[in-house]
Design a protein around this motif. Structure first.
Motif: not given
Length: 58
Positions: A20-24
């Motif tokens: 949803e937030d393009d974090c790794n």
């Protein structure tokens, strides 16, 4: 909360943030892998971590 529940919660948080937030996972778990006993690369639940990585991901 026991260790397994903490690990499952962190896995869900990482999965939500990743999609949803393009974090790794590394961004989310940085500095916390030893506490949660979870690999930041593959999210394996293990006590055998080095620099946040399990045996398979080292």
């Amino acid at each position: 909360m026991d260790q397994e529940k903490k690990q499952n919660l962190m896995e869900e948080i990482v999965n939500l943030a990743r999609y949803e937030d393009d974090c790794n996972p590394g961004e989310i778990l940085e500095g916390h892998t030893d506490y949660f006993k979870i690999c930041y690369c593959c999210l394996a639940k293990t006590n055998d971590l080095e620099s946040g990585l399990c045996v398979k991901c080292r």
